[in-house]
Design a protein around this motif. Sequence first.
Motif, PDB file in Angstrom:
ATOM      1  N   GLU A 174       0.820  -1.216   0.000  1.00  0.00           N
ATOM      2  CA  GLU A 174       0.000   0.000   0.000  1.00  0.00           C
ATOM      3  C   GLU A 174       0.853   1.266   0.000  1.00  0.00           C
ATOM      4  N   VAL A 175       2.081   1.168   0.547  1.00  0.00           N
ATOM      5  CA  VAL A 175       2.920   2.367   0.677  1.00  0.00           C
ATOM      6  C   VAL A 175       4.308   2.179   0.068  1.00  0.00           C
ATOM      7  N   SER A 176       4.645   0.983  -0.364  1.00  0.00           N
ATOM      8  CA  SER A 176       6.028   0.668  -0.746  1.00  0.00           C
ATOM      9  C   SER A 176       6.525   1.472  -1.939  1.00  0.00           C
ATOM     10  N   ALA A 177       5.649   1.885  -2.845  1.00  0.00           N
ATOM     11  CA  ALA A 177       6.084   2.628  -4.036  1.00  0.00           C
ATOM     12  C   ALA A 177       6.687   3.979  -3.686  1.00  0.00           C
ATOM     13  N   GLN A 178       6.446   4.452  -2.465  1.00  0.00           N
ATOM     14  CA  GLN A 178       6.985   5.747  -2.045  1.00  0.00           C
ATOM     15  C   GLN A 178       8.467   5.664  -1.680  1.00  0.00           C
TER      16      GLN A 178
ATOM     17  N   GLN B  30      15.080   8.756  15.132  1.00  0.00           N
ATOM     18  CA  GLN B  30      16.320   9.503  15.346  1.00  0.00           C
ATOM     19  C   GLN B  30      17.079   9.744  14.053  1.00  0.00           C
ATOM     20  N   GLU B  31      16.895   8.854  13.078  1.00  0.00           N
ATOM     21  CA  GLU B  31      17.544   9.012  11.773  1.00  0.00           C
ATOM     22  C   GLU B  31      16.687   9.809  10.801  1.00  0.00           C
ATOM     23  N   ASP B  32      15.494  10.218  11.252  1.00  0.00           N
ATOM     24  CA  ASP B  32      14.563  11.006  10.440  1.00  0.00           C
ATOM     25  C   ASP B  32      14.156  10.264   9.169  1.00  0.00           C
ATOM     26  N   ILE B  33      13.847   8.966   9.334  1.00  0.00           N
ATOM     27  CA  ILE B  33      13.310   8.196   8.216  1.00  0.00           C
ATOM     28  C   ILE B  33      11.972   7.598   8.649  1.00  0.00           C
ATOM     29  N   ASP B  34      11.101   7.366   7.685  1.00  0.00           N
ATOM     30  CA  ASP B  34       9.786   6.801   7.978  1.00  0.00           C
ATOM     31  C   ASP B  34       9.936   5.381   8.523  1.00  0.00           C
TER      32      ASP B  34
ATOM     33  N   SER C  89      21.173   7.788  -5.827  1.00  0.00           N
ATOM     34  CA  SER C  89      22.104   8.654  -5.096  1.00  0.00           C
ATOM     35  C   SER C  89      21.487   9.239  -3.832  1.00  0.00           C
ATOM     36  N   ASP C  90      20.190   9.453  -3.822  1.00  0.00           N
ATOM     37  CA  ASP C  90      19.516  10.027  -2.659  1.00  0.00           C
ATOM     38  C   ASP C  90      18.259   9.207  -2.370  1.00  0.00           C
ATOM     39  N   PRO C  91      18.436   8.003  -1.835  1.00  0.00           N
ATOM     40  CA  PRO C  91      17.304   7.075  -1.714  1.00  0.00           C
ATOM     41  C   PRO C  91      16.287   7.499  -0.663  1.00  0.00           C
ATOM     42  N   ARG C  92      15.026   7.223  -0.955  1.00  0.00           N
ATOM     43  CA  ARG C  92      13.954   7.377   0.022  1.00  0.00           C
ATOM     44  C   ARG C  92      13.867   6.056   0.778  1.00  0.00           C
ATOM     45  N   ILE C  93      14.049   6.115   2.101  1.00  0.00           N
ATOM     46  CA  ILE C  93      14.201   4.901   2.913  1.00  0.00           C
ATOM     47  C   ILE C  93      13.067   4.793   3.921  1.00  0.00           C
ATOM     48  N   ILE C  94      12.589   3.568   4.113  1.00  0.00           N
ATOM     49  CA  ILE C  94      11.663   3.257   5.193  1.00  0.00           C
ATOM     50  C   ILE C  94      12.278   2.159   6.050  1.00  0.00           C
ATOM     51  N   ALA C  95      12.146   2.279   7.367  1.00  0.00           N
ATOM     52  CA  ALA C  95      12.607   1.241   8.287  1.00  0.00           C
ATOM     53  C   ALA C  95      11.417   0.394   8.713  1.00  0.00           C
ATOM     54  N   ILE C  96      11.629  -0.912   8.807  1.00  0.00           N
ATOM     55  CA  ILE C  96      10.565  -1.843   9.187  1.00  0.00           C
ATOM     56  C   ILE C  96      11.052  -2.688  10.355  1.00  0.00           C
ATOM     57  N   GLY C  97      10.263  -2.731  11.439  1.00  0.00           N
ATOM     58  CA  GLY C  97      10.683  -3.543  12.565  1.00  0.00           C
ATOM     59  C   GLY C  97       9.631  -3.649  13.646  1.00  0.00           C
ATOM     60  N   ASP C  98       9.857  -4.599  14.572  1.00  0.00           N
ATOM     61  CA  ASP C  98       8.904  -4.817  15.659  1.00  0.00           C
ATOM     62  C   ASP C  98       9.419  -4.305  17.000  1.00  0.00           C
ATOM     63  N   GLY C  99      10.628  -3.774  17.038  1.00  0.00           N
ATOM     64  CA  GLY C  99      11.198  -3.262  18.273  1.00  0.00           C
ATOM     65  C   GLY C  99      10.935  -1.771  18.425  1.00  0.00           C
TER      66      GLY C  99
END
Length: 291
Positions: A10-14, A244-248, A224-234
């Motif tokens: 639903e959101v991965s294309a971003q 803290q890294e200012d990523i979604d 060169s300037d990737p849009r990054i998302i972090a995924i985790g359960d912690g």
Amino acid sequence: MTQIITAFSEVSAQYDAAFVDLWGCMHNGVHALPDAVAAMQKYRAAGGIVVLVTNSPRPWDSVARQISGFGVPNDAWDAIATSGDSARAAMFRGIVGQKIWFMGESPRDDDFFKPLQIIENPVDIQKVPLDQAEGIVCCGPFDPLADPAVNRPEFLYAKQKGLKLLCANPDIIVDRGDVREWCAGALAALYTEMGGESLYFGKPHPPIYDLARRRLAALTNAPSDPRIIAIGDGIGTDILGAMQEDIDALFISGGLAATETDTIQQPDPQALADYLQAQQTDATYTIGHLR
């Protein structure tokens, strides 16, 4: 406020790349989670890049072999960044001295001491008894089922000697199947609470994100300037680190916080909101299980 979604697609294309946790997201410590594997395969097929970012104290190639044994196939990821690799680099630079007291399980954690070719003039690390040590390297407890407090006598002695503790895995707990185990982070937290100094290199601390970005940049298909998302359960590692890294971030509520968020397939919205508020943390998105 977090947005509850039903599928990563639903959101991965971003996003150009995903920094994906392993334990609790891609596997449960025993076997792969099929829906999560399929989601990452689908994301990669659409052009996304998957960097597995894990607080495992192992080198990345050891983790690759481990997850292959769990059933996580190579086509579900592009690169791996481990807390162990970040911590090993610091150890071989001498951050806790040459003579170290090692905490962990042998032979499972022996790969931590494998030579690291990227370090020039590495320190000749020697494992010694505590009374001869210049520092502590902690990959985990000697017994992952024992209360961390059993280490108080050794930690009191180490603190009085002024030893620093290098924590190779900041996780406090993991669930191996249905069994909850203590991790190195619980020991480091205890040592700090007792007045000792603990050094961290995994999530939510900056070194592992720097390593993950370098592993991402080394890939031939990396923008060169990737849009990054972090995924985790912690919540205190994956999600706090992303903030803290200012990523979604996409929070997997059905992992470590399944009980607190009333997650079966999806979280209860009110329980999730209460949990995030209590943790003073938020996530861009939340899903019950990675799929």
